[in-house]
Design a protein around this motif. Structure first.
Motif, short mmCIF file in Angstrom:
data_model
loop_
_atom_site.label_atom_id
_atom_site.label_comp_id
_atom_site.label_asym_id
_atom_site.label_seq_id
_atom_site.Cartn_x
_atom_site.Cartn_y
_atom_site.Cartn_z
N ASP A 106 13.46 -22.28 52.58
CA ASP A 106 14.02 -23.56 52.99
C ASP A 106 13.01 -24.37 53.78
OD1 ASP A 106 16.47 -23.09 51.85
OD2 ASP A 106 17.34 -22.23 53.67
N VAL A 152 10.16 -25.62 52.98
CA VAL A 152 8.74 -25.36 52.76
C VAL A 152 7.98 -26.63 52.37
CG1 VAL A 152 8.89 -24.61 50.35
CG2 VAL A 152 7.06 -23.78 51.77
N VAL A 153 8.55 -27.46 51.52
CA VAL A 153 7.84 -28.66 51.07
C VAL A 153 7.62 -29.61 52.24
CG1 VAL A 153 7.94 -30.69 49.56
CG2 VAL A 153 8.60 -28.45 48.68
N ILE A 192 5.37 -19.56 37.71
CA ILE A 192 6.14 -19.46 38.95
C ILE A 192 6.18 -20.80 39.69
CG2 ILE A 192 6.18 -18.42 41.26
CD1 ILE A 192 4.94 -15.89 39.89
N HIS A 193 5.06 -21.50 39.71
CA HIS A 193 4.95 -22.72 40.53
C HIS A 193 5.04 -24.02 39.73
CE1 HIS A 193 4.25 -20.68 44.30
NE2 HIS A 193 3.55 -19.81 43.61
N GLU A 194 5.41 -23.91 38.46
CA GLU A 194 5.48 -25.08 37.61
C GLU A 194 6.37 -26.19 38.18
OE1 GLU A 194 6.63 -26.13 32.98
OE2 GLU A 194 7.03 -24.14 33.77
N LYS A 195 7.51 -25.82 38.71
CA LYS A 195 8.46 -26.82 39.21
C LYS A 195 8.53 -26.89 40.73
CE LYS A 195 10.97 -26.99 35.04
NZ LYS A 195 11.97 -26.62 34.19
N ARG A 196 7.80 -26.03 41.38
CA ARG A 196 7.77 -26.08 42.85
C ARG A 196 6.78 -27.16 43.26
NH1 ARG A 196 7.76 -19.61 43.95
NH2 ARG A 196 9.85 -19.28 43.16
N GLN A 197 6.98 -27.73 44.40
CA GLN A 197 6.17 -28.86 44.81
C GLN A 197 5.14 -28.51 45.88
OE1 GLN A 197 9.28 -31.48 46.05
NE2 GLN A 197 9.63 -32.24 43.98
N ILE A 198 4.72 -27.26 45.94
CA ILE A 198 3.80 -26.88 47.01
C ILE A 198 2.33 -27.03 46.62
CG2 ILE A 198 5.47 -25.33 48.06
CD1 ILE A 198 3.82 -23.00 46.96
N ARG A 199 2.03 -26.96 45.35
CA ARG A 199 0.63 -27.01 44.89
C ARG A 199 -0.07 -28.31 45.31
NH1 ARG A 199 -3.85 -26.95 43.97
NH2 ARG A 199 -5.02 -26.24 42.18
N GLN A 200 0.68 -29.39 45.41
CA GLN A 200 0.10 -30.70 45.75
C GLN A 200 -0.53 -30.72 47.15
OE1 GLN A 200 3.14 -33.79 46.33
NE2 GLN A 200 4.65 -32.15 46.56
#
Length: 128
Positions: A2, A4-5, A31-39
């Motif tokens: 919760d 994290v972004v 795993i991270h395709e739809k998560r927004q942390i890579r940006q």
């Protein structure tokens, strides 16, 4: 996790960040395709980018090299005993984030133990 972004967005204004993972490149992408942390990350180091996996220090040493950073100004954030052992072996301070799956692990060698990522801001501002 919760929040994290939002937490990473705020932290990215203070520090440079990267992901050092034991996941393979293809698995990490899925795993991270739809998560927004890579940006918020400067780069990602995956299993194919080093020879010896955690708990060996090589993954985090590769991260230091890529950042061009010194151990003394680096903080690893982990949620596993293997990751903590890797950071400690690399000589880097480590904050361990509480995780239900690893709550029974020995995290006594962690520099910090936190319940949520939002606690990192206070740690980072304290050390800098």
């Amino acid at each position: 996790m919760d929040g994290v972004v939002d937490t990473l967005a705020e932290l990215s204004t203070y520090v440079r960040m990267a992901i050092v993972t034991t996941a393979k490149r293809a698995d990490f992408a899925i795993i991270h395709e739809k998560r927004q942390i890579r940006q918020f990350m400067d780069f990602v180091i995956v299993r194919e980018d080093y020879e010896l996996a955690k708990p060996h220090p090589e993954p985090y040493l590769a991260g230091l090299k890529r950042f061009g950073a010194a151990r003394e100004v680096t903080l690893v954030v982990e949620d596993s005993a293997r990751g903590l052992a890797s950071a400690v072996a690399a000589g880097i301070d480590c904050a361990v984030v509480h995780n239900e799956f690893t709550k029974a692990d020995d995290f006594s060698r962690a520099s910090y133990r936190i319940d949520t990522l939002s606690e990192l801001k206070d740690i980072l501002l304290e050390v800098s």
